[in-house]
Design a protein around this motif. Structure first.
Motif, PDB file in Angstrom:
ATOM      1  N   LEU A  21     -15.907  -1.960  -5.240  1.00 42.82           N
ATOM      2  CA  LEU A  21     -14.768  -1.722  -4.347  1.00 42.82           C
ATOM      3  C   LEU A  21     -14.450  -2.956  -3.505  1.00 42.82           C
ATOM      4  CD1 LEU A  21     -15.155   1.926  -3.021  1.00 42.82           C
ATOM      5  CD2 LEU A  21     -13.276   0.983  -4.347  1.00 42.82           C
ATOM      6  N   ASP A  28      -7.599  -7.850  -5.159  1.00 38.59           N
ATOM      7  CA  ASP A  28      -6.278  -7.240  -5.020  1.00 38.59           C
ATOM      8  C   ASP A  28      -5.521  -7.779  -3.820  1.00 38.59           C
ATOM      9  OD1 ASP A  28      -4.386  -4.593  -4.564  1.00 38.59           O
ATOM     10  OD2 ASP A  28      -4.945  -5.023  -6.628  1.00 38.59           O
ATOM     11  N   TYR A  39       7.587 -12.826  -4.814  1.00 38.09           N
ATOM     12  CA  TYR A  39       8.800 -12.060  -4.507  1.00 38.09           C
ATOM     13  C   TYR A  39       9.722 -12.853  -3.586  1.00 38.09           C
ATOM     14  CZ  TYR A  39       6.826  -7.955  -6.729  1.00 38.09           C
ATOM     15  OH  TYR A  39       6.314  -7.082  -7.640  1.00 38.09           O
ATOM     16  N   ASN A  43      13.284 -13.922  -4.699  1.00 37.05           N
ATOM     17  CA  ASN A  43      14.427 -13.509  -3.867  1.00 37.05           C
ATOM     18  C   ASN A  43      15.384 -14.669  -3.635  1.00 37.05           C
ATOM     19  OD1 ASN A  43      15.088 -11.054  -2.926  1.00 37.05           O
ATOM     20  ND2 ASN A  43      13.836 -11.138  -1.077  1.00 37.05           N
TER      21      ASN A  43
ATOM     22  N   ILE B  21     -16.781   8.759  -2.491  1.00 40.81           N
ATOM     23  CA  ILE B  21     -16.435   7.690  -3.443  1.00 40.81           C
ATOM     24  C   ILE B  21     -15.080   7.960  -4.086  1.00 40.81           C
ATOM     25  CG2 ILE B  21     -17.049   6.747  -5.726  1.00 40.81           C
ATOM     26  CD1 ILE B  21     -20.021   6.985  -4.671  1.00 40.81           C
ATOM     27  N   VAL B  24     -12.277   7.449  -1.465  1.00 42.92           N
ATOM     28  CA  VAL B  24     -12.051   6.025  -1.148  1.00 42.92           C
ATOM     29  C   VAL B  24     -11.323   5.322  -2.297  1.00 42.92           C
ATOM     30  CG1 VAL B  24     -13.224   3.809  -0.774  1.00 42.92           C
ATOM     31  CG2 VAL B  24     -13.958   5.847   0.473  1.00 42.92           C
ATOM     32  N   ILE B  25     -11.772   5.608  -3.526  1.00 41.59           N
ATOM     33  CA  ILE B  25     -11.124   4.980  -4.682  1.00 41.59           C
ATOM     34  C   ILE B  25      -9.640   5.389  -4.744  1.00 41.59           C
ATOM     35  CG2 ILE B  25     -11.010   4.946  -7.218  1.00 41.59           C
ATOM     36  CD1 ILE B  25     -14.102   5.119  -7.176  1.00 41.59           C
ATOM     37  N   PHE B  28      -7.585   3.645  -2.078  1.00 38.81           N
ATOM     38  CA  PHE B  28      -7.315   2.240  -2.411  1.00 38.81           C
ATOM     39  C   PHE B  28      -6.137   2.120  -3.368  1.00 38.81           C
ATOM     40  CE2 PHE B  28     -11.239   1.058  -0.462  1.00 38.81           C
ATOM     41  CZ  PHE B  28     -11.057  -0.273  -0.141  1.00 38.81           C
ATOM     42  N   PHE B  29      -6.166   2.949  -4.417  1.00 35.40           N
ATOM     43  CA  PHE B  29      -5.080   2.859  -5.408  1.00 35.40           C
ATOM     44  C   PHE B  29      -3.735   3.242  -4.796  1.00 35.40           C
ATOM     45  CE2 PHE B  29      -8.507   2.860  -8.611  1.00 35.40           C
ATOM     46  CZ  PHE B  29      -8.066   1.761  -9.342  1.00 35.40           C
ATOM     47  N   PHE B  32      -2.527   0.352  -2.366  1.00 33.82           N
ATOM     48  CA  PHE B  32      -2.105  -0.872  -3.057  1.00 33.82           C
ATOM     49  C   PHE B  32      -0.875  -0.647  -3.928  1.00 33.82           C
ATOM     50  CE2 PHE B  32      -6.362  -2.374  -1.889  1.00 33.82           C
ATOM     51  CZ  PHE B  32      -5.956  -3.512  -1.215  1.00 33.82           C
ATOM     52  N   ILE B  35       2.070  -0.903  -1.543  1.00 30.99           N
ATOM     53  CA  ILE B  35       2.355  -2.291  -1.159  1.00 30.99           C
ATOM     54  C   ILE B  35       3.106  -2.983  -2.294  1.00 30.99           C
ATOM     55  CG2 ILE B  35       1.325  -4.556  -0.718  1.00 30.99           C
ATOM     56  CD1 ILE B  35      -0.943  -3.051   0.727  1.00 30.99           C
ATOM     57  N   SER B  36       2.577  -2.844  -3.503  1.00 29.15           N
ATOM     58  CA  SER B  36       3.152  -3.531  -4.646  1.00 29.15           C
ATOM     59  C   SER B  36       4.584  -3.060  -4.910  1.00 29.15           C
ATOM     60  CB  SER B  36       2.266  -3.264  -5.860  1.00 29.15           C
ATOM     61  OG  SER B  36       2.811  -3.911  -6.959  1.00 29.15           O
ATOM     62  N   LYS B  39       7.163  -4.278  -2.294  1.00 27.41           N
ATOM     63  CA  LYS B  39       7.549  -5.682  -2.382  1.00 27.41           C
ATOM     64  C   LYS B  39       8.450  -5.937  -3.576  1.00 27.41           C
ATOM     65  CE  LYS B  39       4.158  -7.989   0.362  1.00 27.41           C
ATOM     66  NZ  LYS B  39       2.968  -8.803   0.437  1.00 27.41           N
ATOM     67  N   SER B  40       8.187  -5.242  -4.703  1.00 35.18           N
ATOM     68  CA  SER B  40       9.015  -5.485  -5.876  1.00 35.18           C
ATOM     69  C   SER B  40      10.443  -5.021  -5.634  1.00 35.18           C
ATOM     70  CB  SER B  40       8.445  -4.791  -7.110  1.00 35.18           C
ATOM     71  OG  SER B  40       8.502  -3.405  -6.950  1.00 35.18           O
ATOM     72  N   ILE B  42      12.075  -5.320  -2.898  1.00 34.03           N
ATOM     73  CA  ILE B  42      12.756  -6.300  -2.051  1.00 34.03           C
ATOM     74  C   ILE B  42      13.590  -7.254  -2.899  1.00 34.03           C
ATOM     75  CG2 ILE B  42      12.378  -8.293  -0.525  1.00 34.03           C
ATOM     76  CD1 ILE B  42       9.863  -6.830   0.479  1.00 34.03           C
ATOM     77  N   SER B  43      13.055  -7.652  -4.051  1.00 38.00           N
ATOM     78  CA  SER B  43      13.761  -8.653  -4.856  1.00 38.00           C
ATOM     79  C   SER B  43      14.646  -8.026  -5.933  1.00 38.00           C
ATOM     80  CB  SER B  43      12.757  -9.628  -5.487  1.00 38.00           C
ATOM     81  OG  SER B  43      11.964  -8.944  -6.406  1.00 38.00           O
TER      82      SER B  43
END
Lengths: 135, 154
Positions: A21, A28, A39, A43, B21, B24-25, B28-29, B32, B35-36, B39-40, B42-43
């Motif tokens: 982790l 990550d 990005y 942009n 466990i 938490v896993i 995390f997924f 993230f 976030i990903s 951001k994608s 935005i463009s």
């Protein structure tokens, strides 16, 4: 004895998963930071390409000034604009535009303060300053 | 009695760790992926914007097909000069190099005529089409329809 052995194995697995982790988080997070920059560069590349396409549809002369370049360098070649920090980097922001008339865009700008995209007499011109014909 | 209590605690811990466990896993997924995807977006260009801008070029620019007043030099938007409506003009006004930009096929229909032209990177199939009402100058100004077929960049 057997129970203590079981607990040791369990802890071993917990530690392995925790390590994975943490490793995943570090990788990550770095990828996310890197993606964020991609990005940002993409942009800027898309913005400038769209401006070239927009000005190509304007019947007269016009220009657009870009100031938010975040310190990146730009390269125009063929029908492509690239945005990057260093010319050697792999993760450049790249986008395509379509030229009009006899426009020949082949220019590299190293961390410019601004980029001016202009259309003058059916030709697209990219420069750091506003062309004198349009001032 | 003491041993049983210890075993009970170890058993609870095992259940706790297994559940923790997974949680938490999953967390995390989820974090993230948010976030990903944020951001994608935005463009991302608004759908159809790029196509709209390029079609404006065909209709408004005198270097493409727009009729231009010989005396004043003024371009008349959405009025096609039939003398300019050919592939040489199209490829001059839409100087596509390769298949990394959209390809277009334009068909102008007026009176009983259908005139198709296409960009140099057109490969024979289309993904999107729209019809625009325009005017055409063929000695006189007439009503016409322009079918615009688009292939996406590859």
């Amino acid at each position: 004895m057997k129970k203590r052995g079981d607990t040791t194995v369990l802890w071993f697995f917990i530690e392995v998963i925790a390590a994975l982790l943490i490793g995943y988080t570090i990788v990550d997070a770095s990828v996310s930071v890197s993606k964020g920059k991609i990005y940002e560069k993409l942009n800027i590349a898309k913005d400038i390409a769209m401006q070239i396409n927009t000005l190509s549809g304007v019947s007269g002369n016009a220009y657009i000034v870009n100031k938010n370049l975040h310190g990146y360098s730009l390269r125009f070649s063929g029908n492509m604009v690239e945005v990057f920090e260093s010319s050697l980097e792999q993760s450049k922001g790249v986008y395509y535009f379509v030229k009009i008339g006899d426009s020949k865009l082949d220019i590299v700008m190293s961390k410019p303060k601004q980029v001016v995209v202009a259309k003058i007499n059916n030709e697209i011109i990219v420069s750091e300053d506003i062309p004198s014909q349009l001032k | 009695m003491k041993l049983n209590k210890k075993a009970d605690i170890i058993g609870r811990k095992q259940v706790f760790y297994v559940v923790a466990i997974f949680v938490v896993i999953a967390a995390f997924f989820v974090v993230f992926s948010f976030i990903s995807s944020d951001k994608s977006k935005i463009s991302e260009l608004p759908s159809g914007l790029e196509n709209y801008l390029i079609v404006q070029r065909f209709l408004n620019s005198p270097i493409c097909f727009a009729l231009q007043d010989a005396d004043t030099g003024r371009a008349i938007p959405s009025t096609i000069d039939i003398g300019k409506f050919n592939e040489a003009s199209l490829n001059r006004c839409y100087n596509a190099q390769g298949t990394n930009v959209k390809a277009y096929r334009l068909t102008l229909s007026y009176d009983d005529k259908n005139i198709p032209i296409r960009t140099g990177n057109w490969e024979g199939f289309f993904t999107r089409a729209e019809t625009r009402s325009v005017f055409v100058f063929d000695g006189a100004i007439k009503k016409a329809e322009l079918l615009i077929e688009t292939q996406n960049a590859k």
